[in-house]
Write a protein that holds these residues in place. Structure first.
Motif, short mmCIF file in Angstrom:
data_model
loop_
_atom_site.label_atom_id
_atom_site.label_comp_id
_atom_site.label_asym_id
_atom_site.label_seq_id
_atom_site.Cartn_x
_atom_site.Cartn_y
_atom_site.Cartn_z
N UNK A 397 33.89 -28.94 -4.37
CA UNK A 397 34.16 -30.36 -4.58
C UNK A 397 32.95 -31.16 -4.13
N UNK A 398 33.18 -32.18 -3.30
CA UNK A 398 32.06 -32.94 -2.76
C UNK A 398 31.58 -32.35 -1.44
N UNK A 399 32.24 -31.31 -0.96
CA UNK A 399 31.89 -30.67 0.29
C UNK A 399 31.15 -29.36 0.02
N UNK A 400 30.81 -28.65 1.13
CA UNK A 400 30.06 -27.41 1.01
C UNK A 400 30.58 -26.36 1.99
N UNK A 401 30.55 -25.10 1.54
CA UNK A 401 30.59 -23.97 2.45
C UNK A 401 29.16 -23.62 2.79
N UNK A 402 28.88 -23.40 4.08
CA UNK A 402 27.54 -23.00 4.50
C UNK A 402 27.60 -21.51 4.80
N UNK A 403 27.18 -20.71 3.81
CA UNK A 403 27.37 -19.26 3.86
C UNK A 403 26.11 -18.56 4.32
N UNK A 404 26.26 -17.68 5.31
CA UNK A 404 25.14 -16.87 5.79
C UNK A 404 24.81 -15.79 4.75
N UNK A 405 23.53 -15.51 4.57
CA UNK A 405 23.15 -14.44 3.65
C UNK A 405 23.36 -13.07 4.29
N UNK A 406 23.57 -13.05 5.60
CA UNK A 406 23.75 -11.79 6.31
C UNK A 406 25.24 -11.54 6.49
N UNK A 407 25.82 -10.51 5.84
CA UNK A 407 27.26 -10.27 5.97
C UNK A 407 27.63 -9.75 7.34
N UNK A 408 28.93 -9.80 7.63
CA UNK A 408 29.44 -9.31 8.90
C UNK A 408 29.96 -7.90 8.79
N UNK A 409 30.82 -7.50 9.74
CA UNK A 409 31.41 -6.16 9.70
C UNK A 409 32.15 -5.93 8.38
N UNK A 410 32.12 -4.70 7.89
CA UNK A 410 32.77 -4.32 6.63
C UNK A 410 32.22 -5.12 5.46
N UNK A 411 30.98 -5.60 5.61
CA UNK A 411 30.29 -6.32 4.54
C UNK A 411 31.01 -7.61 4.14
N UNK A 412 31.79 -8.17 5.05
CA UNK A 412 32.52 -9.41 4.78
C UNK A 412 31.58 -10.61 4.83
#
Length: 498
Positions: A397-412
Motif C-alpha cells: 500500500x502506502x507503507x513498506x516492509x523493510x526486508x533483510x536480504x539475509x534470511x534467518x533460521x530455516x531460510x525464513x
C-alpha cells in the motif's frame, strides 16, 4: 508544530478550519485547527470502527457533557464536540508546551520545588476532573504538559474505547498504559467498577517517574509489569520524606486504601517544599516550538500503551518475562493506528529502491552509520559492510516492509519490526515478514540531503512512532514524537538489483 494534511483529511470540521496534523493514536487522528477568531485548537477525530458503536456514541456524548464542567485552570479545556458527525470529533484547547515525559527524558528527573509543583499540579487537575464526575483513565507522563501558568493534564475521560466495567462490557480487554494502571484494572470480574481511585494510583506512578525517571513496578515486559502491580510492593527508591509517604498511599493495592484527589491535594499543600540541590532543573518555561504539543496524546518514552487481557497476565506468571510484540491485537490501544505522523510520499516508479526492485543500505545521515539487523538481537548502527545491513524496501500500500536480504533460521525471511517496551521506547528487532502493525513502516521525504547529496527520508512505524537515534545509549529506537521533529533521517545507498 503540525505536519501537512494528507489526501482525504478533512479541511473543515464544524466551525473549525483544519490546518494540519498533530499526531495519531489508537482512538483516531489529532488535527491542529482554528476557530473563526483565529484561536488554535486541537481536534480529535475518532476512528471509524469506534464510531459505528451506538454505545460508544452515547458514552461519548455523556462524557463530553460532563467534561465541559471541568474547570480549565489545570486541564485542557473541552471546547466542543459533535458525537453525531461521521466520524465523531472532539475539540479541546491547544496547549503549547512540552510533556513531563519529554522533560524528564531530556533534562533528567525532578527534585525539590520542581517535583513538588508537578505533584501538586497533577493532584489539582485530578481534583477538578473528579469533581465533575469524570475519570481520567489514562494519566501518564505524556498527558502532563508544562504550559503557560503551570501544569496542565490533558486527554481525560473522553473518546476512550469501551473497557471492562459494570456499565461497559463490550470487551474483556483493558486499555491503558500498563505501568500506570491500578490493580483493579486487571480484575477479571465484569462487575468491577474502575473509578476515581485508579487515577490516584496513576498519580503515584507518574510522580515516581518524575522523581526518578522510572516507574514503581517496572518489569521486563507488559505482563511482568502487570504482575508486579498485582503482587509486589512498589519500588520507591529515590523518593523520601512526606512525598514518598503520599506516593506509597496512592499506590495501595486496594482502591479503598488510597486517598481521594481532594485529600491528596490537601496533604501535598501541607508539605513543606524541600529545597532543590544546586543545578537541579525547574519546570520548563513554554517555548514557541516545544518538543511535544498539547493534544490528547503524545508521550515520549514511558508512553508505550499495551493491550492486555487477564489471560495474558496470568500467562506471564508461567513464562516469566514475556515479550509482547506489536503483532498482538491492539485495535483499541490508544497508540495503535494504521498510519504514521508524517505525510506519505507518492508511490515511486518501477526500477527504484522504493519500488522494491533494488537492494539498499539504510544510511543514518546524522551519524554517518548504516542500520544493521543481526540474526538475533536488536538493530544496531554499523559500517554497512556485511549482508546484515542490506535491505529491500517492499511496498505494501502506502507503507513498506523493510526486508533483510539475509534470511534467518530455516531460510525464513526476516523483516524489521517493532518490539514494545512498557517502560521505554520501542525497539527495532528482526521478526517475520507477515504484514502487521509491527512490520509496516512509512518512508517520508525529510526534505534534505546527506553528505553525498542523496535525498533523506524519515522512517516511521504508523502505530508506534518514528525511528530515532539515542546518542547516549548508542542505539536506534522507535518513539512517538507528537509535535517534535525527528532527529534521525535516512538516505538510501543502492546495492544492486534484487
Amino acid at each position: 508544530m503540525s505536519r501537512p494534511l494528507r489526501p482525504g483529511d478533512p479541511r473543515r470540521l464544524g466551525g473549525y478550519e483544519v490546518l494540519g496534523r498533530l499526531g495519531e493514536g489508537g482512538m483516531g487522528t489529532v488535527f491542529l485547527g482554528q476557530d473563526a477568531q483565529g484561536h488554535q485548537v486541537a481536534i480529535k477525530v475518532v476512528r471509524a470502527e469506534f464510531a459505528t458503536e451506538d454505545e460508544y456514541r452515547r458514552r461519548f456524548r455523556s462524557e463530553v457533557n460532563r467534561a465541559k464542567q471541568v474547570p480549565p485552570f489545570s486541564t485542557a479545556e473541552v471546547l466542543g464536540a459533535d458525537p453525531d458527525h461521521d466520524p465523531p470529533y472532539l475539540v479541546v484547547e491547544y496547549v503549547d508546551g512540552p510533556s513531563l515525559a519529554t522533560v524528564v527524558r531530556d533534562k533528567g528527573p525532578m527534585t525539590g520545588a520542581a517535583l513538588q509543583s508537578v505533584a501538586v499540579g497533577i493532584a489539582t487537575a485530578l481534583t477538578a476532573i473528579h469533581g465533575a464526575g469524570v475519570i481520567h483513565r489514562d494519566l501518564k507522563p505524556g498527558n502532563v504538559l508544562f504550559a503557560l501558568g503551570g501544569v496542565k493534564v490533558i486527554d481525560f475521560g473522553i473518546a476512550q474505547p469501551l473497557e471492562l466495567t459494570s456499565q461497559h462490557t463490550a470487551t474483556n480487554h483493558m486499555v491503558g498504559t500498563v505501568a500506570y494502571m491500578a490493580p483493579e484494572r486487571f480484575e477479571p470480574d465484569a462487575r468491577t467498577i474502575v473509578g476515581f481511585p485508579a487515577d490516584i494510583f496513576a498519580w503515584g506512578a507518574v510522580v515516581m517517574y518524575a522523581a526518578t525517571g522510572r516507574t514503581p513496578f517496572a518489569g521486563e515486559s507488559a505482563p511482568a509489569t502487570a504482575m508486579r502491580i498485582l503482587t509486589q510492593p512498589p519500588d520507591l527508591t529515590g523518593l523520601d520524606g512526606p512525598l514518598r509517604d503520599l506516593v506509597a498511599r496512592a499506590l495501595a493495592k486496594r482502591a479503598a486504601d488510597r486517598p481521594t484527589a481532594r485529600e491528596l491535594l490537601d496533604a501535598l499543600l501541607a508539605v513543606q517544599t524541600p529545597p532543590a540541590p544546586t543545578g537541579t532543573q525547574t519546570p520548563p518555561a513554554p517555548t514557541g516550538t516545544p518538543p511535544a504539543a498539547g493534544q490528547p496524546s503524545r508521550p515520549a518514552r514511558n508512553r508505550r500503551r499495551v493491550l492486555i487481557s487477564v489471560t495474558a497476565v496470568l500467562a506471564a506468571l508461567g513464562i516469566g518475562a514475556a515479550i509482547i510484540l506489536a503483532t498482538a491485537h491492539r485495535g483499541d490501544s490508544p497508540t495503535a493506528s494504521s498510519s504514521a505522523s508524517p505525510a506519505p510520499v507518492a508511490m515511486p516508479s518501477k526500477g527504484t529502491i522504493l519500488a522494491g526492485t533494488r537492494h539498499t543500505l539504510l544510511h543514518m545521515s546524522e551519524i554517518d552509520r548504516d542500520l544493521e539487523l543481526p540474526l538475533d538481537g536488536e538493530a544496531v548502527a554499523s559500517d554497512g559492510t556485511g549482508q546484515e545491513a542490506f535491505f529491500t524496501l517492499v511496498p505494501s500500500g502506502v507503507d513498506y516492509l523493510i526486508k533483510s536480504v539475509l534470511p534467518g533460521p530455516d531460510n525464513a525471511e526476516r523483516c524489521l519490526g517493532v518490539r514494545l517496551d512498557p517502560d521505554g521506547p520501542g525497539e527495532l528487532v528482526a521478526t517475520t515478514c507477515a504484514v502487521s502493525k509491527a512490520t509496516l513502516f512509512q518512508i517520508d521525504k525529510a526534505g534534505g540531503k546527506d553528505d553525498k547529496g542523496r535525498a533523506t527520508y524519515f522512517i516511521a512505524s504508523g502505530s508506534y512512532g518514528v525511528v530515532q537515534w539515542d546518542e547516549t545509549e548508542r542505539k536506534v529506537y522507535v518513539e512517538e514524537l507528537g509535535d517534535g521533529e525527528p532527529g534521525l533521517s535516512f538516505s538510501f545507498v543502492d546495492r544492486g538489483p534484487v
